[in-house]
Structures are given as C-alpha cells and as structure tokens.
Design a protein around this motif. Structure first.
Motif, PDB file in Angstrom:
ATOM      1  N   ALA A   1       9.555   3.745   8.259  1.00 30.91           N
ATOM      2  CA  ALA A   1      10.551   2.664   8.227  1.00 30.91           C
ATOM      3  C   ALA A   1      11.835   3.083   8.935  1.00 30.91           C
ATOM      4  CB  ALA A   1      10.862   2.287   6.787  1.00 30.91           C
TER       5      ALA A   1
ATOM      6  N   GLU B   1      21.566   6.618   2.568  1.00 32.97           N
ATOM      7  CA  GLU B   1      21.751   5.244   2.085  1.00 32.97           C
ATOM      8  C   GLU B   1      20.984   5.027   0.771  1.00 32.97           C
ATOM      9  OE1 GLU B   1      23.697   3.053   2.771  1.00 32.97           O
ATOM     10  OE2 GLU B   1      22.869   1.097   2.236  1.00 32.97           O
ATOM     11  N   ARG B   2      19.786   5.607   0.689  1.00 30.78           N
ATOM     12  CA  ARG B   2      19.002   5.494  -0.559  1.00 30.78           C
ATOM     13  C   ARG B   2      19.742   6.183  -1.704  1.00 30.78           C
ATOM     14  NH1 ARG B   2      13.804   8.149  -0.509  1.00 30.78           N
ATOM     15  NH2 ARG B   2      13.273   6.842  -2.279  1.00 30.78           N
TER      16      ARG B   2
ATOM     17  N   LEU C   1      18.977   7.208   6.539  1.00 31.23           N
ATOM     18  CA  LEU C   1      18.236   6.370   5.582  1.00 31.23           C
ATOM     19  C   LEU C   1      18.225   6.999   4.186  1.00 31.23           C
ATOM     20  CD1 LEU C   1      15.563   4.007   5.819  1.00 31.23           C
ATOM     21  CD2 LEU C   1      14.629   6.066   4.809  1.00 31.23           C
TER      22      LEU C   1
ATOM     23  N   THR D   1      12.800   1.586   0.824  1.00 28.81           N
ATOM     24  CA  THR D   1      13.846   1.620   1.854  1.00 28.81           C
ATOM     25  C   THR D   1      15.073   0.925   1.249  1.00 28.81           C
ATOM     26  OG1 THR D   1      13.264  -0.527   2.757  1.00 28.81           O
ATOM     27  CG2 THR D   1      12.125   1.386   3.698  1.00 28.81           C
ATOM     28  N   PRO D   2      16.268   1.139   1.823  1.00 31.47           N
ATOM     29  CA  PRO D   2      17.460   0.450   1.285  1.00 31.47           C
ATOM     30  C   PRO D   2      17.276  -1.070   1.245  1.00 31.47           C
ATOM     31  CG  PRO D   2      18.112   2.204   2.759  1.00 31.47           C
ATOM     32  CD  PRO D   2      16.625   2.113   2.864  1.00 31.47           C
TER      33      PRO D   2
END
Lengths: 309, 296
Positions: free
Chosen positions: B102, B193-194, B190, A181-182
C-alpha cells in the motif's frame, strides 16, 4: 464429603417424603385436610394471620443495600454539578434545585445498582449517563432556555467525543491484527461509528483488556479490508466480555482519588430518606435495564447471565 | 393413586395416608443402608489418594495451557494443532505485505523476498514455541517447576504480542535491504502515520478518562487533545495493558505548564496536576518494555 451429604439426605428423605405425601394429599383434596386432622386430635387450629405485605425493593437482607453505592455516585454528581456551574452559571437558588434533582437521581441509580447486585448479573447501569440525564432534565426546568441549550450541547459534544474515542480504540485493536493503512484506519473507525452501540463507550477501561474489548464484526468492516485481512479477521475468536465490579465502570478508581466540586453540600440536598421509603417501581427504560425493584421470581435472560469472562 | 386412597370420610383418609407414608419411608431407608456401606469404602480410598496428591503438590500442564501462555486467549491458536497454528500465524504475514504494498508498489522479486523473510520469522518463532512445548513434561510437575516454565514462556509471549514481523525481525531487515531509498522513505512515512493514529486514539481515550474526573467543555477537550498531539510524540516502545492511558498522561506531563494550565480553572488545574503525577507510574513500564526490546 459429597457422599456423606448424600447419605445424610437418604436418611432424611423418607421423613420429608412422608410429610410431603400428607401435605400434597391434603392440598389435592381441596378441603381443609390439615384442619380436619388437627380436629381429629382435638387441637384448635389458630386463625391464619394476614400475609405480610410484600414491599418490592425492600426484601429482607437487601434493605438499605443501595446505600453502599451512594458515596461513589455522589462523587460523580459533584463532578457533573461542577460542569453545570461552569457551563450555565446558575444562581444559588437554581443550583440548589439542580443539586436536589441530582441527589434524587443518585438515590434512584443506587437502587438500580442494588437491584442488579441482587440479581448477580454484573450488568451495571450506565450511572454516568443516568445522572447526566437527570441533571439535564433539572437544568431544562430551572435554567433559562439559552443556558439549558448550552448545557445540552455540551452533553451531546461529550457523548460524541466518547463515541469517537471508543471507535478509534476499537480500530487500534483491529490494526494490531490486520496492519491497517492510515486510510483504512479512518474507514474502519467511520464504519464502526455508523453501527454504534452505546455500551461500547460506557467503560473505557475495557480497552485495556484487548482480548475482551469490543471490536467491530467482520461484516461491518469487511468492505474496507483486503482479502487477506478479511481472512485473518474472520478467523478471529470471540472471547466474550470481561465483567467488572460495579465501581469499575464509574472510572473513579483510575489514576487515584482526584475530584472536583468538593464544595457542593449534597447531604443538605438529599431530601430522600436513605432506605425504607423506596419510590414505586418504574417501567423499563431505554437503557435496557428493567427498573422494577428486586423480585426473586424474575431472573435475568440466560444469555445475559452467561456472558463469559 | 394417592388421591384414590383418600376416602370421603376424613378419619379414613388420614389413616391411608399415614400407612402409605410409613411404607415408603421403610423402603427407602433399607435400600439406602447397603449403598451407605459401599460408598463409605469408596470414600476412604478417595481420601487416601487425595492426601497423597496433596503431599507432593503436583501440577499437570496441558498443551492448550502452554499455548495460552504464549498466544493469549486467542482460542483459534490455543486449540489448534501445530500445523494449523503455524498456518494461522503465517496468515498475518499476508496482511503485513499488503501494508508494504500500500505504501510502495513492490516488484515480484521484492514481494517474494519479503514473503520468504516473513515465513522465516514465523518458522523461527514457531520452532522456538514448539521446542519450549517439547521441554514441558507431559506429566504432573512440582509447583516451582511450573512457575519456572511460566517464566520461560514470557519472552515468547512478548514477542508474539509485539508482532512477529516488527522491529528486529528478519522481515524488517530484508525490507530495509530490499526497498530503495525512496520506497523506504515512503514506507517509513506510512508507519509514522499509523503510529500517530494509534497514539491519537490513546490520547483521545485518555482525555475521556480525564473528562470523567474533571468534566471538560468541548473547547477544553479540543485544546487538551490538540496540544497533546502537537507537543508530544508516541513513545518509542508500545506499552500494552492497564497502563496504556498512563502513558498518555506521562506524555502530557512533559508539556510545559504554561501551555496546559490556561486550559483549566484553578480548581481543575489542581485535579489535573494530580492526574499528571499519576502518569509517572508509566515510566517504569516504558523502561521495562524498552529493555525487553533490546534483549530480543
């Protein structure tokens, strides 16, 4: 071919063995056995000549080997001098002094490369780091304190930028396997930086060969991983390191011949004669490379030599 | 014994040594002769066999070598038996599902559907690999056949490198149909962002590579990194291998000159433009990677 060699050896061996017995016997007796033998045949034994002085670093066949490394190291130095000029604005006399110091370092680093090449270990010194250290020392000597501090700050910032970028590249390699995850991405980067090894940021082209690039150990990043990620990362194989030729780590071959600082006249500043008058051997330094010049009796540690490619 | 043979009188000790050396030589020479004859016969047979093999230029491929073509140097996969290998490839699926979890809390049925789809991807891929491996003969083959098989392994290797559950996979299709719009938006955010983080890593590493040729101050470095990350986006397809940093150069070359040029001195800008021009070699790589994605 091998068998024919063996046969040849078998024919020669008896003769060698005979000679060896004679020599061993003579040596073992502790007196001048060969002298007595020659005397018995009425031959005058010539007076032994004094042994030639062994000049460490000037082994036959290796004299001048360091010259091959000088042109590329000069390119690195020109770039660093360009940086000094940009950061410290030295006057002409100061620049000349710094350039001289830089050229002395080029000669020294070239010798280290030649030494490592003679050992055939592919463990190259950190040329960029060593040149920067030498230039920084000279800047501290000849520049006002404020300018020298500015240069030192820039060098430290550059090192930090390298470390952060290398740690992030290592994290991308972890991410490819573990789908981070980031938040985990940042945590893995931070954990890696906390257990840093300088060799990780020495050659950035290493990260282009993913399976051989350095990655953090499972113990380092384990606290930020999920159970399934830990399992996958723990089962990973270590492929060893890929070893490159000496020029690779300098990064000069990447993206073509692009240089700055071409106006610096390094030949005028090269006060060291090119080969024969090598400086005395030095003690090991904190870069882990023993700087003692080539000595055939000293071999690299087996683990260093056996790093698999 | 040799030492005992040596007497105190120099002339006597010399005679003893010569006699011993001569006897040793005779013994070794006679023992070697019989061995010579046997080895000469063996040599002839070996050379004949080697010549026959050379004529047909055959190559034997091992199963480990086939696995190496597809799975790269991952020893745990190259060396593993079929079932172990299948299990190891499947383990990465759990990490993929953890990632979705997540971003969005999954219900049990949603998780089960994703697991099923992910296992489908693994099975489909491993079936393809095993069918390929079964087609490879377990005997020496001619060089052209060897090259043909190596070519055949490339799409499989590309698929494996890109990830079995990425775009175009059953897992992604089921993910899109299983998550509701809000969940999907969160998951896409998400992923974006990755991608941005991975791209940032490559941009920072590329700035280090530039810095090695054109040393930059901390301010120049920060401005170059910032403008690149603000003005450019990661390419749609990932380029791995030796051209990874060239991709960042290519993206930098698309930034309007008036935003990049002020970061550098005149001399530095000349060098920087030469570097940016080098980035164009990555264009072909990107095109080929996109084409491979489409074909998949």
């Amino acid at each position: 071919m091998n068998q024919s060699n063996r046969r040849h050896r078998r024919r020669v061996l008896p003769a060698i063995l005979s000679a060896a017995i004679l020599v061993v016997a003579g040596t073992a007796r502790g007196d001048d056995f060969l002298g007595n033998l020659l005397e018995a045949f009425g031959i005058d034994r010539p007076e032994p000549e004094p042994a030639a002085a062994i000049v460490v670093g000037a082994m036959p066949g290796f004299a001048g080997a360091e010259d091959a490394f000088v042109p590329q190291l000069k390119t690195l130095l020109r770039a660093e001098l360009h940086f000094v000029r940009k950061v410290c604005s030295p006057d002409e006399a100061q620049m000349t002094e710094i350039t001289r110091g830089g050229m002395a370092a080029v000669r020294d680093v070239a010798k280290r490369f030649a030494d490592q090449q003679a050992r055939n270990t592919y463990q190259w010194p950190d040329a960029r780091g060593l040149l920067t250290k030498a230039v920084q020392k000279k800047v501290a000597e000849v520049m006002p304190a404020e300018a020298a501090a500015r240069y030192a700050d820039e060098v430290a910032a550059r090192e930090q930028a390298r470390k952060t970028a290398a740690a992030m590249m290592m994290t991308t390699l972890v991410d490819r396997r573990l789908c981070l995850t980031p938040k985990q991405f940042d945590e893995v980067t931070t954990a890696t930086e906390a257990r840093w090894r300088d060799e990780w940021s020495q050659d950035f082209q290493m990260f282009l060969y993913e399976e051989y690039a350095p990655v953090p150990e499972v113990a380092v990043i384990s606290p930020v991983l999920t159970e399934s990620q830990r399992k996958v990362w723990g089962a990973r194989s270590d492929h060893g390191r890929i070893l490159f030729d000496w020029e690779h780590g300098l990064g000069l071959q990447w993206a073509g011949q692009v240089e700055v600082g071409k106006d610096f006249d390094l030949d005028a500043a090269d006060v060291s004669p090119p080969t024969d008058s090598a400086p005395p051997a030095e003690e090991p330094t904190d870069d882990g490379i023993n700087r003692t010049h080539f000595d055939p009796k000293r071999r690299p540690a087996p683990d260093a030599a056996e790093e698999a490619s | 014994m040799i030492l005992r043979l040596l007497g105190t009188v120099p002339g006597r000790s010399v005679l003893h040594c010569w006699a011993f050396a001569a006897a040793a030589s005779l013994l070794l020479a006679s023992a070697g002769k019989a061995q010579d004859e046997a080895e000469e016969a063996a040599d002839a047979a070996e050379e004949a066999a080697a010549e026959a093999a050379f004529d047909v230029n055959m190559i034997q491929i091992s199963e480990q070598q086939l696995a190496g073509w597809v799975f790269g140097n991952r020893m745990e996969l190259r060396g593993g038996a079929a079932q172990t290998r299948r299990g190891m490839v499947a383990e990465a699926l759990a990490a993929e599902i953890d990632l979705v979890q997540a971003a969005v809390p999954l219900s049990d049925p949603q998780r089960r559907k994703l697991e099923l789809a992910g296992r489908g991807d693994v099975e489909r891929f491993m079936d393809r690999y095993e069918a390929f491996a079964a087609r490879c003969p377990n005997r020496p083959i001619p060089q052209d056949k060897y090259l043909e098989l190596h070519q055949e392994a490339q799409p499989l290797a590309a698929r494996y490198r890109a990830g079995l559950h990425g775009d175009g996979s059953l897992f992604r299709k089921v993910l899109r149909s299983t998550l509701d719009a809000e969940q999907l938006a969160r998951f896409d955010a998400l992923q974006a962002e990755r991608n941005r983080k991975r791209y940032e890593a490559v941009v920072r590493a590329t700035v280090v590579m530039i810095d090695q040729k054109v040393p930059l101050t901390a301010d120049q470095r920060d401005r170059l990194t910032e403008v690149t990350l603000r003005e450019t986006a990661p390419p749609d397809v990932a380029v791995e291998g030796s051209y990874k940093y060239h991709v960042a150069l290519l993206q930098m070359s698309k930034i309007p000159q008036e935003r990049l040029k002020p970061i550098f001195s005149e001399e530095e800008w000349v060098a920087m433009r030469a570097l940016l021009a080098q980035g164009r070699v990555a264009e072909g790589m990107l095109r080929r990677a996109a084409q491979a994605d489409l074909e998949e």
